[in-house]
Design a protein around this motif. Sequence first.
Motif, mmCIF file in Angstrom:
data_model
loop_
_atom_site.group_PDB
_atom_site.id
_atom_site.type_symbol
_atom_site.label_atom_id
_atom_site.label_comp_id
_atom_site.label_asym_id
_atom_site.label_seq_id
_atom_site.Cartn_x
_atom_site.Cartn_y
_atom_site.Cartn_z
ATOM 1 N N PHE A 1 0.869 -1.176 0.000
ATOM 2 C CA PHE A 1 0.000 0.000 0.000
ATOM 3 C C PHE A 1 0.907 1.227 0.000
ATOM 4 N N LEU B 1 -0.675 -1.762 9.130
ATOM 5 C CA LEU B 1 -1.489 -2.604 8.262
ATOM 6 C C LEU B 1 -1.364 -4.022 8.791
ATOM 7 N N THR C 1 -3.131 -8.074 9.747
ATOM 8 C CA THR C 1 -4.075 -9.137 9.402
ATOM 9 C C THR C 1 -4.899 -9.467 10.627
ATOM 10 N N MET D 1 -7.812 -7.483 6.406
ATOM 11 C CA MET D 1 -6.791 -6.613 6.976
ATOM 12 C C MET D 1 -7.416 -5.325 7.493
ATOM 13 N N LEU E 1 -6.361 -1.201 8.844
ATOM 14 C CA LEU E 1 -5.401 -0.098 8.973
ATOM 15 C C LEU E 1 -5.632 0.564 10.333
ATOM 16 N N VAL F 1 -12.198 0.795 1.514
ATOM 17 C CA VAL F 1 -12.790 -0.323 2.266
ATOM 18 C C VAL F 1 -14.132 -0.752 1.672
ATOM 19 N N ILE G 1 -8.081 -4.741 2.313
ATOM 20 C CA ILE G 1 -8.189 -3.868 3.484
ATOM 21 C C ILE G 1 -9.662 -3.633 3.771
ATOM 22 N N ARG G 2 -10.132 -4.157 4.921
ATOM 23 C CA ARG G 2 -11.564 -4.184 5.220
ATOM 24 C C ARG G 2 -11.982 -3.267 6.361
#
Length: 420
Positions: free
Chosen positions: A245, A293, A295, A302, A304, A324, A330-331
């Motif tokens: 990212f 970032l 998991t 993932m 942030l 997102v 990235i959720r």
Amino acid sequence: MTKLQEINFDGIIGPSHNYAGLSLGNIASSNNAGDASYPREAALQGIAKMRHNIDLGLVQGFFMPLDRPNMAWLGSLGTKLTEAEPHIRAAAYSASSMWAANAATISPAPDSADGRCHMTVANLQTMPHRSHEWPGTLAQLRLAFGDQDHFAVHQPIPSPFGDEGAANHMRLCGSHGEAGVEIFIYGKSGGRFPARQHIEASKAVARKHGLQDDRVIFAQQSDKAIAAGAFHNDVVAVANEQVLFAHEDAFENREEFYAEVRSKFPEAEIITVPADKVSLADAITSYLFNAQLVTLPEDSGMALILPTEAKETEAVWSYLQELVEGNGAIRKLCPVDVRQSMANGGGPACLRLRVVADPNAVDQRFMATPAKLDAMAEIVEQNWPKTIMPEQLANANLLENVQKARKKLLQVCTLTELES
């Protein structure tokens, strides 16, 4: 079979935390030079961030503040605390070891030739106030990671080759416990700010860690990013497992770098933030990329872990909402308050060192639990100075209070070996 996990080790913000503006090229540090700092609030914010990460299901560790002021360093300069020039006194008092991302560069066991996790302590030789950190950091790492069947802790790369540790290092892998590709980002001198990471240091670290040439990438940080105030790569880029990212202006030869990434790690998912959506200035001010970032457990994707400044910067938050909602890797967005660290130029990612290891192989005194964090918070509440102005660094009472406060923290954490 041992279970390798990512452990984030956060630096506890020390009682001498102050704003002396010592870090050339760090815009926040320069802008806040001379202001009042709030060490107690700073340390409690850092502890709260660790508690937040544990609540997310992440494995969390911590490091103790170093002994400050560094009297031995002052002695090597032929001076004493009472006689030192203000900028030298401030450098001796610096609490910058709180930014554990600069403690060392870490290569997990699956990447190394001998199957151990390798750590090379950063020399931080570019900035005087940080150049005297490494002996204390080395002692602490050798205590925390003393099991030589699992870890190898190396002394720093010799001067004049500047090494700033994990802040200029990324890793791509299928999962943390699998072999990965390690990415070393270096700068080139020139312009109004110094490049702190030298390619010679990065190559030396890779050799010491026994990394395979076909699993290593050396890439140049863009001069534009350094000139804008991205003094470390982690101000403009972050990686986790298969995701890279980064800002559009992070790297000097972006397309060549991305091609090498895809060649050596075809599974890479590269997310480039366009400059027309988030300017380089907004990225640096908000510390968008100086996020953790991570998991999340139970296949939750993932997250942030961002400074609250990212949410308060309209262009940044708008972009992140779109990201997102796109249902990619990235959720989740997790803003945390680390304003005291941010005001001196360090966001959530600066405060932590990522180590992939079996948590049971680590000295358990360095592993965080809610009860330990509560005990540390109580010590901070009772002993950390509420506020410090730079001119107070000449005050004998401050010296005594800072040293007593750290000693009490070491005692409650049963780490009295680190008292000096």
